[in-house]
Design an enzyme around this catalytic site. Sequence first.
Site, PDB file in Angstrom:
ATOM      1  N   ARG A   1      -3.521  -5.287  -8.161  1.00  0.00           N
ATOM      2  CA  ARG A   1      -2.731  -5.526  -9.373  1.00  0.00           C
ATOM      3  C   ARG A   1      -2.856  -6.969  -9.867  1.00  0.00           C
ATOM      4  NH1 ARG A   1       2.658  -1.960  -8.006  1.00  0.00           N
ATOM      5  NH2 ARG A   1       2.147  -0.223  -9.380  1.00  0.00           N
TER       6      ARG A   1
ATOM      7  N   LYS B   1       6.351  13.580  -1.451  1.00  0.00           N
ATOM      8  CA  LYS B   1       7.469  14.352  -2.000  1.00  0.00           C
ATOM      9  C   LYS B   1       7.129  15.095  -3.271  1.00  0.00           C
ATOM     10  CE  LYS B   1      11.242  11.461  -0.368  1.00  0.00           C
ATOM     11  NZ  LYS B   1      12.142  10.417  -0.852  1.00  0.00           N
TER      12      LYS B   1
ATOM     13  N   GLY C   1       3.730   5.614 -10.886  1.00  0.00           N
ATOM     14  CA  GLY C   1       4.870   6.212 -11.581  1.00  0.00           C
ATOM     15  C   GLY C   1       4.665   6.222 -13.082  1.00  0.00           C
TER      16      GLY C   1
HETATM   17  C1  3PG Z   1       5.553   0.199  -8.847  1.00  0.00           C
HETATM   18  O1  3PG Z   1       5.087  -0.361  -7.862  1.00  0.00           O
HETATM   19  O2  3PG Z   1       5.766   1.422  -8.882  1.00  0.00           O
HETATM   20  C2  3PG Z   1       5.811  -0.626 -10.077  1.00  0.00           C
HETATM   21  O3  3PG Z   1       5.521  -1.964  -9.849  1.00  0.00           O
HETATM   22  C3  3PG Z   1       7.246  -0.458 -10.491  1.00  0.00           C
HETATM   23  O4  3PG Z   1       8.063  -0.769  -9.406  1.00  0.00           O
HETATM   24  P1  3PG Z   1       9.338   0.122  -9.102  1.00  0.00           P
HETATM   25  O5  3PG Z   1       8.842   1.500  -8.762  1.00  0.00           O
HETATM   26  O6  3PG Z   1      10.028  -0.543  -7.958  1.00  0.00           O
HETATM   27  O7  3PG Z   1      10.167   0.128 -10.350  1.00  0.00           O
END
Ligand code: 3PG
Length: 395
Positions: free
Chosen positions: A34, A199, A376
Amino acid sequence: MRTFDDLDVKGRRVLVRADLNVPLDGETITDDGRIRASVPTIRTLADRGAKVVVCAHLGRPKGQVKPEFSLKPVAVRLSELLGRDVAFATDVVGDSASATVGGLRDGEVALLENLRFEPGEESKDDALRGGFAARLAALADLYVGDGFGAVHRKHASVYDVPKLLPHAAGKLIVAEVEVLKRLTEATERPYVVVLGGAKVSDKLGVIANLLTKVDRLLIGGGMAYTFLKAQGHEVGGSLLQEDQLDEVRGFLNEAAKRGVDLVLPVDVLAATHFAKDAPHDVVDATAIPADRQGLDIGPRTRELFAGKVADARTIFWNGPMGVFEFDAFAGGTKAVAEALIASGAFTVVGGGDSAAAVRRLGLPEDGFSHISTGGGASLEYLEGKTLPGLAALEE
Ligand code: 3PG
Ligand code: MG
């Protein structure tokens, strides 16, 4: 979305929201993907004479200052990758931040401390979040959103600050969205999605939406056991989400109705317990012994999955097929990744664990068309949701 080519950045303070949420072992960054992905935007802005103020989060300190979640090690790595100094502010919007930003000359770069040390960043209270956003915005003249991995979060730095400053999207966000568009509009078929991870409850929305779009859906990883159980098979001590069985039965019916080829493991590596050196055997997925747990897909499943992606034109993959952190149970994930590379399709790896797995297993990153920095975020995009961070940049 406006890109920052439309902004005159020379001599201006530009706040860049990046996603620098990398895995750490103590102070050692175990996967810097990242940070590397954030470099092009930061470097280009600096080269154009901006005073670049980078902000980001690390982990989930939940509004408290926790030294183990400091971005300091990230500042060091960012500086190495940029090949120039990165000034580090030891707070987010306090005296150190003001002094650090105030000391920047044109073309210089600073990183603020972890945004999530401030309770305002993630607050559900609009006023609290807005108050923090105003203090953050006061550090800059312009805003560039580039933290793709966090665009699904309605957080101050992602959602509120772009309402307060002239704003544009950074290179990473533009690239990520371009790829996701290819997965949702005029997608070349066969379109195959491979899902894994622990999950099924994390993926309900995306599965429901994908069943209306894909030709084949391959399910591995911990979530596969809930599907096997829903089909009436015993899964021993494997990961199981009993409360999701009804939902999963619904998916099985929906897939059958729509003619989507929903493919489950036919064999698994069944281990005596969850450990890197646990004794294990290959067993049929329909005959997992009561005292065993599945920790990876088996050899016949690897072949089956490879066959299902071989003629694909578009493939999206999210989630490991097994416990890839343990060498003995990494083979399934590796085999699937290799099959994707061999397919010649437009291949997209969706963030988080799967991206880390690709690098950890020593697979060539350029073997894939795109490795997303947002797990996500890309799932929510494919689910058809409005992502707060993208919506804010579009306004
Ligand atoms: C991740 O790693 O999924 C993103 O950086 C967002 O972080 P978070 O899931 O803790 O909101
Ligand atoms: Mg996340």
